[in-house]
Design a protein around this motif. Structure first.
Motif, PDB file in Angstrom:
ATOM      1  N   THR A 178       4.265   3.364  -5.059  1.00  0.00           N
ATOM      2  CA  THR A 178       3.812   4.055  -6.263  1.00  0.00           C
ATOM      3  C   THR A 178       4.724   3.600  -7.396  1.00  0.00           C
ATOM      4  O   THR A 178       5.938   3.488  -7.213  1.00  0.00           O
ATOM      5  CB  THR A 178       3.897   5.587  -6.094  1.00  0.00           C
ATOM      6  OG1 THR A 178       3.059   5.979  -5.002  1.00  0.00           O
ATOM      7  CG2 THR A 178       3.452   6.307  -7.356  1.00  0.00           C
ATOM      8  N   LYS A 213      -2.515  -3.823  -4.473  1.00  0.00           N
ATOM      9  CA  LYS A 213      -2.915  -2.439  -4.187  1.00  0.00           C
ATOM     10  C   LYS A 213      -1.790  -1.456  -4.539  1.00  0.00           C
ATOM     11  O   LYS A 213      -1.379  -0.641  -3.727  1.00  0.00           O
ATOM     12  CB  LYS A 213      -3.296  -2.289  -2.713  1.00  0.00           C
ATOM     13  CG  LYS A 213      -4.411  -3.183  -2.266  1.00  0.00           C
ATOM     14  CD  LYS A 213      -5.716  -2.772  -2.893  1.00  0.00           C
ATOM     15  CE  LYS A 213      -6.835  -3.641  -2.349  1.00  0.00           C
ATOM     16  NZ  LYS A 213      -7.959  -3.749  -3.219  1.00  0.00           N
ATOM     17  N   ASP A 241       0.750  15.169   0.327  1.00  0.00           N
ATOM     18  CA  ASP A 241       0.366  14.537  -0.929  1.00  0.00           C
ATOM     19  C   ASP A 241       0.511  15.550  -2.056  1.00  0.00           C
ATOM     20  O   ASP A 241       0.477  16.751  -1.833  1.00  0.00           O
ATOM     21  CB  ASP A 241      -1.088  14.044  -0.866  1.00  0.00           C
ATOM     22  CG  ASP A 241      -1.216  12.821   0.023  1.00  0.00           C
ATOM     23  OD1 ASP A 241      -0.260  12.036   0.107  1.00  0.00           O
ATOM     24  OD2 ASP A 241      -2.287  12.654   0.637  1.00  0.00           O
ATOM     25  N   GLN A 268      -0.193   1.706  -6.836  1.00  0.00           N
ATOM     26  CA  GLN A 268      -0.619   2.891  -7.589  1.00  0.00           C
ATOM     27  C   GLN A 268       0.283   2.985  -8.811  1.00  0.00           C
ATOM     28  O   GLN A 268       1.510   3.045  -8.683  1.00  0.00           O
ATOM     29  CB  GLN A 268      -0.501   4.161  -6.747  1.00  0.00           C
ATOM     30  CG  GLN A 268      -0.927   5.396  -7.513  1.00  0.00           C
ATOM     31  CD  GLN A 268      -0.751   6.675  -6.720  1.00  0.00           C
ATOM     32  OE1 GLN A 268      -0.041   6.733  -5.741  1.00  0.00           O
ATOM     33  NE2 GLN A 268      -1.415   7.719  -7.163  1.00  0.00           N
ATOM     34  N   ILE A 305      -2.365  -5.377 -10.583  1.00  0.00           N
ATOM     35  CA  ILE A 305      -3.408  -4.566  -9.940  1.00  0.00           C
ATOM     36  C   ILE A 305      -4.767  -5.220 -10.150  1.00  0.00           C
ATOM     37  O   ILE A 305      -5.562  -5.349  -9.208  1.00  0.00           O
ATOM     38  CB  ILE A 305      -3.383  -3.116 -10.472  1.00  0.00           C
ATOM     39  CG1 ILE A 305      -2.103  -2.414 -10.024  1.00  0.00           C
ATOM     40  CG2 ILE A 305      -4.627  -2.350 -10.022  1.00  0.00           C
ATOM     41  CD1 ILE A 305      -1.829  -1.092 -10.717  1.00  0.00           C
ATOM     42  N   SER A 355       0.813  -1.219   0.000  1.00  0.00           N
ATOM     43  CA  SER A 355       0.000   0.000   0.000  1.00  0.00           C
ATOM     44  C   SER A 355       0.845   1.268   0.000  1.00  0.00           C
ATOM     45  O   SER A 355       0.324   2.362  -0.191  1.00  0.00           O
ATOM     46  CB  SER A 355      -0.959   0.007   1.195  1.00  0.00           C
ATOM     47  OG  SER A 355      -0.219   0.017   2.406  1.00  0.00           O
TER      48      SER A 355
END
Length: 133
Positions: free
Chosen positions: A63, A86, A110, A88, A81, A60
């Motif tokens: 990226t 999970k 962020d 990105q 995915i 999690s």
């Protein structure tokens, strides 16, 4: 707080070169990794390398920036995915995108990586011509 990880994936060694360039600007980055699809490798070879690269990481907190949507590296991660991982995944990676990710990690906030990546694309010749007017 767990450290976030960034995995750069590409055809050829673009991902490694981008990591090296980012480190030239921002210093050594232990949470940035590169996985490259080399000419003699198959999608299965790439998946094995990618899986080994993320082993032990908190999924999690990962990226992934890919060079090209629809290419083997992005497709392999997309399949992961779709299989429930999970991760990105963002395609169209460039140096401004990576720098924005690094800055957001340093500042603890962020960021809209896609906007930053797009904003890094500038027609400088056109900009300079407009400045002369």
């Amino acid at each position: 707080m767990a450290e976030k990880e960034l995995i750069l994936i590409s055809h050829g060694t673009m991902a490694t070169g981008l990591k090296d360039s980012a480190e030239l600007i921002m210093g050594e980055q232990e949470h940035v990794h590169s996985v490259c699809l080399l000419p003699d490798e198959s999608p299965d070879d790439f998946k094995k390398k990618f899986t080994e690269a993320i082993a032990g990481m908190n999924i999690s907190d990962i990226t992934v920036f890919a060079d090209l949507m629809g290419g083997t590296p992005a497709n392999v991660v997309s399949q992961m995915i779709m299989g429930g991982q999970k991760l990105q995944l963002i395609s169209g990676m460039n140096l401004p995108l990576v720098i924005e990710w690094l800055n957001s990690q340093m500042n603890g906030n962020d960021s809209d990586y896609i906007t930053a990546g797009k904003a890094g694309m500038v027609n400088i010749t056109e900009m300079l011509a407009n400045m002369k007017k």
